[in-house]
Scaffold this active site. Sequence first.
Site, PDB file in Angstrom:
ATOM      1  N   LYS A 255       2.697   2.123   2.712  1.00  7.91           N
ATOM      2  CA  LYS A 255       2.640   2.655   3.913  1.00  7.91           C
ATOM      3  C   LYS A 255       3.728   2.014   4.692  1.00  7.91           C
ATOM      4  O   LYS A 255       3.913   0.842   4.903  1.00  7.91           O
ATOM      5  CB  LYS A 255       1.295   2.364   4.624  1.00  7.91           C
ATOM      6  CG  LYS A 255       0.783   3.044   5.799  1.00  7.91           C
ATOM      7  CD  LYS A 255      -0.495   2.889   5.777  1.00  7.91           C
ATOM      8  CE  LYS A 255      -0.987   3.467   7.214  1.00  7.91           C
ATOM      9  NZ  LYS A 255      -2.588   3.500   7.507  1.00  7.91           N
TER      10      LYS A 255
ATOM     11  N   LYS B 200       1.009  -1.231   0.036  1.00  9.99           N
ATOM     12  CA  LYS B 200       0.024   0.053  -0.011  1.00  9.99           C
ATOM     13  C   LYS B 200       0.806   1.297  -0.056  1.00  9.99           C
ATOM     14  O   LYS B 200       0.300   2.398   0.011  1.00  9.99           O
ATOM     15  CB  LYS B 200      -0.770   0.016   1.437  1.00  9.99           C
ATOM     16  CG  LYS B 200      -2.101  -0.904   1.321  1.00  9.99           C
ATOM     17  CD  LYS B 200      -2.927  -0.959   2.414  1.00  9.99           C
ATOM     18  CE  LYS B 200      -2.385  -1.289   3.882  1.00  9.99           C
ATOM     19  NZ  LYS B 200      -3.203  -1.303   4.812  1.00  9.99           N
TER      20      LYS B 200
HETATM   21  N1  CTP Z   1      -9.743   5.941  13.152  1.00 12.58           N
HETATM   22  C1  CTP Z   1     -10.721   6.795  13.868  1.00 12.58           C
HETATM   23  N2  CTP Z   1     -10.417   7.890  14.431  1.00 12.58           N
HETATM   24  C2  CTP Z   1      -9.135   8.471  14.146  1.00 12.58           C
HETATM   25  C3  CTP Z   1      -8.088   7.807  13.514  1.00 12.58           C
HETATM   26  C4  CTP Z   1      -8.496   6.248  12.966  1.00 12.58           C
HETATM   27  O1  CTP Z   1     -11.805   6.434  13.982  1.00 12.58           O
HETATM   28  N3  CTP Z   1      -8.732   9.537  14.663  1.00 12.58           N
HETATM   29  C5  CTP Z   1     -10.074   4.682  12.628  1.00 12.58           C
HETATM   30  C6  CTP Z   1      -9.951   4.668  11.243  1.00 12.58           C
HETATM   31  O2  CTP Z   1     -11.058   5.176  10.661  1.00 12.58           O
HETATM   32  C7  CTP Z   1      -9.775   3.163  10.760  1.00 12.58           C
HETATM   33  C8  CTP Z   1      -8.987   2.518  11.998  1.00 12.58           C
HETATM   34  O3  CTP Z   1      -9.177   3.683  13.104  1.00 12.58           O
HETATM   35  O4  CTP Z   1     -10.916   2.321  10.833  1.00 12.58           O
HETATM   36  C9  CTP Z   1      -7.798   2.308  11.848  1.00 12.58           C
HETATM   37  O5  CTP Z   1      -7.141   3.473  11.397  1.00 12.58           O
HETATM   38  P1  CTP Z   1      -5.458   3.563  10.935  1.00 12.58           P
HETATM   39  O6  CTP Z   1      -5.456   4.026   9.518  1.00 12.58           O
HETATM   40  O7  CTP Z   1      -4.757   2.446  11.489  1.00 12.58           O
HETATM   41  O8  CTP Z   1      -5.229   4.680  12.060  1.00 12.58           O
HETATM   42  P2  CTP Z   1      -4.913   6.319  11.344  1.00 12.58           P
HETATM   43  O9  CTP Z   1      -4.467   7.255  12.708  1.00 12.58           O
HETATM   44  O10 CTP Z   1      -5.979   6.893  10.648  1.00 12.58           O
HETATM   45  O11 CTP Z   1      -3.538   6.230  10.558  1.00 12.58           O
HETATM   46  P3  CTP Z   1      -2.617   7.009   9.438  1.00 12.58           P
HETATM   47  O12 CTP Z   1      -2.713   8.168   9.921  1.00 12.58           O
HETATM   48  O13 CTP Z   1      -1.520   6.252   9.124  1.00 12.58           O
HETATM   49  O14 CTP Z   1      -4.017   6.903   8.373  1.00 12.58           O
END
Ligand code: CTP
Length: 138
Positions: free
Chosen positions: A46, A44
């Site tokens: 990432k 991805k």
């Molecule tokens: N999620 C959430 N609220 C946040 C951050 C994440 O509800 N503030 C949820 C995402 O929507 C997803 C799950 O947690 O369903 C896992 O998200 P992930 O991508 O691992 O976390 P992020 O903090 O969004 O990471 P990144 O910044 O790398 O995208």
Amino acid sequence: MTRVLTYGTFDLFHHGHVRLLERLAALGDELYVGCSTDAFNALKGKKTALPYRHRVEVLEACRHVTHVFPEECWEQKRDDVQRFDIDVFGMGSDWKGEFDFLGDLCKVVYLPRTRNVSTTEIKDMVYDLQHELRLVKG
Ligand code: CTP
């Protein structure tokens, strides 16, 4: 028995993750979490701060989570829904619409994200803090 399923990377586990898992767990009796492997994240584009085994360790320590398993590809979701006998599939609202195709197997929900927190923001904050400390030290 109502079983709920979600997926994610869950790097640098934060309160946005906890709140999502808490709300998903409240939709049923058991919460299954597919945690993205390092190889899948590489696919991805990432790169995580914590390796897969440590992200799994943290997820398993979360009281809202029943079972953690590897998310290795995009295509596994239909099989997972069937093998775990899932009733509800849920993700944060940043994924809205993306998994509606599972709607013939189970209920699909998208929950609002917690505002002002993400793994990306935490990484940026740590980077800025490191930069400030270097400036202070000279
Ligand atoms: N999620 C959430 N609220 C946040 C951050 C994440 O509800 N503030 C949820 C995402 O929507 C997803 C799950 O947690 O369903 C896992 O998200 P992930 O991508 O691992 O976390 P992020 O903090 O969004 O990471 P990144 O910044 O790398 O995208």
